[in-house]
Design a protein around this motif. Structure first.
Motif, PDB file in Angstrom:
ATOM      1  N   ALA A  33      43.594 -22.455  25.236  1.00 53.47           N
ATOM      2  CA  ALA A  33      44.129 -22.364  23.873  1.00 53.47           C
ATOM      3  C   ALA A  33      45.592 -21.939  23.910  1.00 53.47           C
ATOM      4  CB  ALA A  33      43.303 -21.377  23.052  1.00 53.47           C
ATOM      5  N   THR A  34      45.935 -21.017  24.798  1.00 53.56           N
ATOM      6  CA  THR A  34      47.316 -20.551  24.941  1.00 53.56           C
ATOM      7  C   THR A  34      48.222 -21.682  25.396  1.00 53.56           C
ATOM      8  OG1 THR A  34      46.586 -18.296  25.418  1.00 53.56           O
ATOM      9  CG2 THR A  34      48.810 -18.898  26.131  1.00 53.56           C
ATOM     10  N   LEU A  35      47.789 -22.416  26.416  1.00 48.92           N
ATOM     11  CA  LEU A  35      48.588 -23.537  26.920  1.00 48.92           C
ATOM     12  C   LEU A  35      48.759 -24.620  25.856  1.00 48.92           C
ATOM     13  CD1 LEU A  35      47.193 -23.821  30.545  1.00 48.92           C
ATOM     14  CD2 LEU A  35      49.437 -22.954  29.836  1.00 48.92           C
ATOM     15  N   THR A  36      47.702 -24.911  25.131  1.00 52.02           N
ATOM     16  CA  THR A  36      47.768 -25.913  24.062  1.00 52.02           C
ATOM     17  C   THR A  36      48.725 -25.462  22.961  1.00 52.02           C
ATOM     18  OG1 THR A  36      45.520 -26.654  24.550  1.00 52.02           O
ATOM     19  CG2 THR A  36      46.397 -27.204  22.383  1.00 52.02           C
ATOM     20  N   ALA A  37      48.647 -24.186  22.587  1.00 48.89           N
ATOM     21  CA  ALA A  37      49.526 -23.646  21.548  1.00 48.89           C
ATOM     22  C   ALA A  37      50.988 -23.695  21.985  1.00 48.89           C
ATOM     23  CB  ALA A  37      49.123 -22.218  21.207  1.00 48.89           C
ATOM     24  N   LEU A  38      51.269 -23.294  23.219  1.00 46.42           N
ATOM     25  CA  LEU A  38      52.641 -23.340  23.716  1.00 46.42           C
ATOM     26  C   LEU A  38      53.147 -24.779  23.806  1.00 46.42           C
ATOM     27  CD1 LEU A  38      52.399 -20.575  26.445  1.00 46.42           C
ATOM     28  CD2 LEU A  38      53.825 -20.495  24.385  1.00 46.42           C
ATOM     29  N   GLY A  39      52.274 -25.702  24.186  1.00 49.33           N
ATOM     30  CA  GLY A  39      52.640 -27.115  24.201  1.00 49.33           C
ATOM     31  C   GLY A  39      52.976 -27.618  22.815  1.00 49.33           C
TER      32      GLY A  39
END
Length: 99
Positions: A33-39
């Motif tokens: 979720a963190t990686l998706t949000a930062l993306g």
């Protein structure tokens, strides 16, 4: 332009979330979720974030430990920095804001 400061010393721009979403942590890994949000914030595929930041999530937090901690029985409130962003998980909510 000078950003307005509040009593806590944080600019109004830094307080405004760039991304905010609620998750069911039993169904979604906090690291993903963190990686998706930062993306989403950087407008790139999450796979390309290491090229954008010149670093990986693992250099800032252990993804497996993050997933385990957030998916646990207790409500979690934590935050960490990556590049110019503050990642905050408060219960079911993931928020990304400027540092």
């Amino acid at each position: 332009m000078v950003a307005e400061q509040d009593g806590a010393g944080q600019s109004a721009e830094a307080r405004d979330p760039l991304f905010c979403r609620k998750y069911d942590w039993s169904a979604t890994a906090a690291s993903m979720a963190t990686l998706t949000a930062l993306g989403t914030v950087e407008e790139v595929d999450p796979v390309e974030l290491s090229d954008v930041f010149g670093t990986t999530l693992y250099n800032h937090v252990d993804p497996e430990a993050l997933d385990t901690l957030v998916a646990g029985e207790e409500r979690v409130n934590l935050s960490f920095s990556i590049d110019d962003y503050r990642v905050r998980i408060d219960g079911e909510e993931l928020t990304i804001s400027h540092q």
